[in-house]
Design a protein around this motif. Structure first.
Motif, mmCIF file in Angstrom:
data_model
loop_
_atom_site.group_PDB
_atom_site.id
_atom_site.type_symbol
_atom_site.label_atom_id
_atom_site.label_comp_id
_atom_site.label_asym_id
_atom_site.label_seq_id
_atom_site.Cartn_x
_atom_site.Cartn_y
_atom_site.Cartn_z
ATOM 1 N N ASP A 59 0.795 -1.229 0.000
ATOM 2 C CA ASP A 59 0.000 0.000 0.000
ATOM 3 C C ASP A 59 0.827 1.279 0.000
ATOM 4 O O ASP A 59 0.267 2.369 -0.074
ATOM 5 C CB ASP A 59 -0.932 0.005 1.218
ATOM 6 C CG ASP A 59 -1.900 -1.171 1.183
ATOM 7 O OD1 ASP A 59 -2.329 -1.548 0.079
ATOM 8 O OD2 ASP A 59 -2.202 -1.724 2.260
ATOM 9 N N GLU A 60 2.133 1.167 0.095
ATOM 10 C CA GLU A 60 2.969 2.371 0.128
ATOM 11 C C GLU A 60 3.222 2.912 -1.264
ATOM 12 O O GLU A 60 3.049 2.223 -2.261
ATOM 13 C CB GLU A 60 4.306 2.082 0.817
ATOM 14 C CG GLU A 60 4.198 2.033 2.321
ATOM 15 C CD GLU A 60 5.551 1.960 2.985
ATOM 16 O OE1 GLU A 60 6.308 2.947 2.895
ATOM 17 O OE2 GLU A 60 5.849 0.921 3.577
ATOM 18 N N GLU A 61 3.694 4.141 -1.300
ATOM 19 C CA GLU A 61 4.017 4.816 -2.556
ATOM 20 C C GLU A 61 5.272 4.194 -3.160
ATOM 21 O O GLU A 61 6.167 3.739 -2.459
ATOM 22 C CB GLU A 61 4.247 6.306 -2.275
ATOM 23 C CG GLU A 61 4.257 7.196 -3.485
ATOM 24 C CD GLU A 61 2.918 7.284 -4.182
ATOM 25 O OE1 GLU A 61 2.918 7.381 -5.429
ATOM 26 O OE2 GLU A 61 1.882 7.263 -3.516
ATOM 27 N N GLU A 62 5.334 4.221 -4.467
ATOM 28 C CA GLU A 62 6.468 3.670 -5.198
ATOM 29 C C GLU A 62 7.743 4.484 -4.943
ATOM 30 O O GLU A 62 7.699 5.701 -4.834
ATOM 31 C CB GLU A 62 6.126 3.706 -6.688
ATOM 32 C CG GLU A 62 7.071 3.007 -7.585
ATOM 33 C CD GLU A 62 6.545 3.003 -9.009
ATOM 34 O OE1 GLU A 62 6.284 1.912 -9.520
ATOM 35 O OE2 GLU A 62 6.399 4.088 -9.597
ATOM 36 N N CYS A 63 8.885 3.795 -4.849
ATOM 37 C CA CYS A 63 10.201 4.420 -4.707
ATOM 38 C C CYS A 63 11.005 4.111 -5.962
ATOM 39 O O CYS A 63 10.789 3.101 -6.624
ATOM 40 C CB CYS A 63 10.952 3.856 -3.504
ATOM 41 S SG CYS A 63 10.112 4.074 -1.936
ATOM 42 N N ILE A 64 11.958 4.984 -6.272
ATOM 43 C CA ILE A 64 12.847 4.788 -7.412
ATOM 44 C C ILE A 64 14.245 4.519 -6.860
ATOM 45 O O ILE A 64 14.741 5.271 -6.018
ATOM 46 C CB ILE A 64 12.870 6.028 -8.326
ATOM 47 C CG1 ILE A 64 11.450 6.442 -8.738
ATOM 48 C CG2 ILE A 64 13.763 5.792 -9.532
ATOM 49 C CD1 ILE A 64 10.707 5.420 -9.557
ATOM 50 N N PHE A 65 14.894 3.451 -7.343
ATOM 51 C CA PHE A 65 16.210 3.037 -6.860
ATOM 52 C C PHE A 65 17.220 3.103 -8.001
ATOM 53 O O PHE A 65 16.990 2.534 -9.062
ATOM 54 C CB PHE A 65 16.153 1.598 -6.338
ATOM 55 C CG PHE A 65 15.235 1.429 -5.170
ATOM 56 C CD1 PHE A 65 15.730 1.515 -3.875
ATOM 57 C CD2 PHE A 65 13.885 1.184 -5.354
ATOM 58 C CE1 PHE A 65 14.883 1.363 -2.793
ATOM 59 C CE2 PHE A 65 13.036 1.036 -4.275
ATOM 60 C CZ PHE A 65 13.535 1.125 -2.991
ATOM 61 N N PHE A 66 18.344 3.781 -7.751
ATOM 62 C CA PHE A 66 19.429 3.882 -8.724
ATOM 63 C C PHE A 66 20.678 3.237 -8.158
ATOM 64 O O PHE A 66 21.291 3.777 -7.243
ATOM 65 C CB PHE A 66 19.732 5.347 -9.067
ATOM 66 C CG PHE A 66 18.687 5.973 -9.922
ATOM 67 C CD1 PHE A 66 18.726 5.853 -11.294
ATOM 68 C CD2 PHE A 66 17.655 6.679 -9.347
ATOM 69 C CE1 PHE A 66 17.753 6.418 -12.089
ATOM 70 C CE2 PHE A 66 16.675 7.255 -10.131
ATOM 71 C CZ PHE A 66 16.727 7.119 -11.509
ATOM 72 N N PRO A 67 21.081 2.094 -8.698
ATOM 73 C CA PRO A 67 22.331 1.490 -8.246
ATOM 74 C C PRO A 67 23.533 2.224 -8.828
ATOM 75 O O PRO A 67 23.550 2.544 -10.015
ATOM 76 C CB PRO A 67 22.267 0.059 -8.789
ATOM 77 C CG PRO A 67 21.076 -0.027 -9.661
ATOM 78 C CD PRO A 67 20.361 1.272 -9.648
ATOM 79 N N LYS A 87 8.826 10.451 -12.615
ATOM 80 C CA LYS A 87 7.618 11.029 -13.213
ATOM 81 C C LYS A 87 6.752 11.709 -12.165
ATOM 82 O O LYS A 87 6.074 12.673 -12.427
ATOM 83 C CB LYS A 87 6.842 9.937 -13.935
ATOM 84 C CG LYS A 87 7.596 9.375 -15.117
ATOM 85 C CD LYS A 87 6.872 8.190 -15.714
ATOM 86 C CE LYS A 87 7.669 7.600 -16.838
ATOM 87 N NZ LYS A 87 8.602 6.580 -16.398
ATOM 88 N N ASN A 88 6.779 11.174 -10.968
ATOM 89 C CA ASN A 88 5.987 11.713 -9.880
ATOM 90 C C ASN A 88 6.934 12.323 -8.843
ATOM 91 O O ASN A 88 7.751 11.614 -8.265
ATOM 92 C CB ASN A 88 5.157 10.598 -9.238
ATOM 93 C CG ASN A 88 4.243 11.099 -8.147
ATOM 94 O OD1 ASN A 88 4.395 12.205 -7.638
ATOM 95 N ND2 ASN A 88 3.302 10.264 -7.776
ATOM 96 N N PRO A 89 6.862 13.633 -8.586
ATOM 97 C CA PRO A 89 7.769 14.261 -7.623
ATOM 98 C C PRO A 89 7.599 13.732 -6.194
ATOM 99 O O PRO A 89 8.454 13.938 -5.353
ATOM 100 C CB PRO A 89 7.439 15.748 -7.711
ATOM 101 C CG PRO A 89 6.179 15.868 -8.471
ATOM 102 C CD PRO A 89 5.946 14.589 -9.200
ATOM 103 N N GLU A 90 6.494 13.043 -5.949
ATOM 104 C CA GLU A 90 6.250 12.485 -4.619
ATOM 105 C C GLU A 90 7.043 11.190 -4.384
ATOM 106 O O GLU A 90 7.188 10.752 -3.253
ATOM 107 C CB GLU A 90 4.753 12.209 -4.423
ATOM 108 C CG GLU A 90 3.886 13.450 -4.502
ATOM 109 C CD GLU A 90 4.222 14.454 -3.422
ATOM 110 O OE1 GLU A 90 4.377 14.052 -2.254
ATOM 111 O OE2 GLU A 90 4.336 15.648 -3.753
ATOM 112 N N HIS A 91 7.530 10.568 -5.457
ATOM 113 C CA HIS A 91 8.293 9.330 -5.303
ATOM 114 C C HIS A 91 9.588 9.589 -4.567
ATOM 115 O O HIS A 91 10.262 10.585 -4.818
ATOM 116 C CB HIS A 91 8.607 8.696 -6.662
ATOM 117 C CG HIS A 91 7.424 8.103 -7.331
ATOM 118 N ND1 HIS A 91 7.413 7.791 -8.664
ATOM 119 C CD2 HIS A 91 6.205 7.752 -6.874
ATOM 120 C CE1 HIS A 91 6.254 7.278 -8.998
ATOM 121 N NE2 HIS A 91 5.498 7.255 -7.924
#
Length: 163
Positions: A59-67, A87-91
């Motif tokens: 149920d949590e918001e998506e996170c973006i991961f950069f290795p 795409k989403n500034p909230e991520h």
């Protein structure tokens, strides 16, 4: 599984074997160790980077991961480019620094620089003043302990004490 991921990442456009290996490690850690939901992988040609999106819980918001390999030099421009991919500034944007010994450290980064909060500067100055005052008050005991080679624990001072 590893060979499958290597082929998938290569099909996306990542031709660097080191980047592919680091990305595989992070992908497996997100899926198997952290057990994140909806882990997806992407490749950005401009940055020549693989990256992932995932949710810590269903149920949590998506996170973006950069290795990123720990020895790589990262500029502020590069970090700004990473934010452009969101795409989403909230991520949440999380940089995963990966060492050659397979250690991974996750850092959430934020877009933009901020001035220090004035209150935190005042708190730091007040704390510094109290420590200095406590050291001056116990100077003789500190000197004697140093001469005798023994350890010494000073009483702590709470806010408002001292001077």
């Amino acid at each position: 599984m590893i060979e499958f991921l290597r082929e998938e990442f290569t099909k996306l456009g990542c031709q660097n074997p080191k980047s592919t290996s680091i990305a595989i490690q992070v992908y497996l850690e997100l899926c198997e160790v952290k057990r994140y939901w909806d882990v997806k992988y992407f490749y950005n040609e401009n940055l020549d980077s693989l990256y992932f999106s995932a949710k810590p819980t269903k149920d949590e918001e998506e996170c973006i991961f950069f290795p990123i390999e720990v020895s790589r030099t990262v500029s502020l421009k590069y970090l700004q480019d990473l934010f452009q991919l969101c795409k989403n500034p909230e991520h949440k944007l999380i940089v995963v620094l990966v060492n050659s010994d397979s250690t991974s450290v996750y850092y959430q980064i934020y877009n933009g620089l901020m001035q220090p909060v004035e209150d935190s500067k005042n708190v730091h100055q007040e704390t510094s003043r109290r420590i200095d005052s406590n050291l001056r008050r116990h100077r003789d005991a500190i000197e004697q302990a140093a001469i005798c080679g023994i350890s010494l624990t000073l009483p702590t001072t709470s806010k408002g004490e001292g001077t």
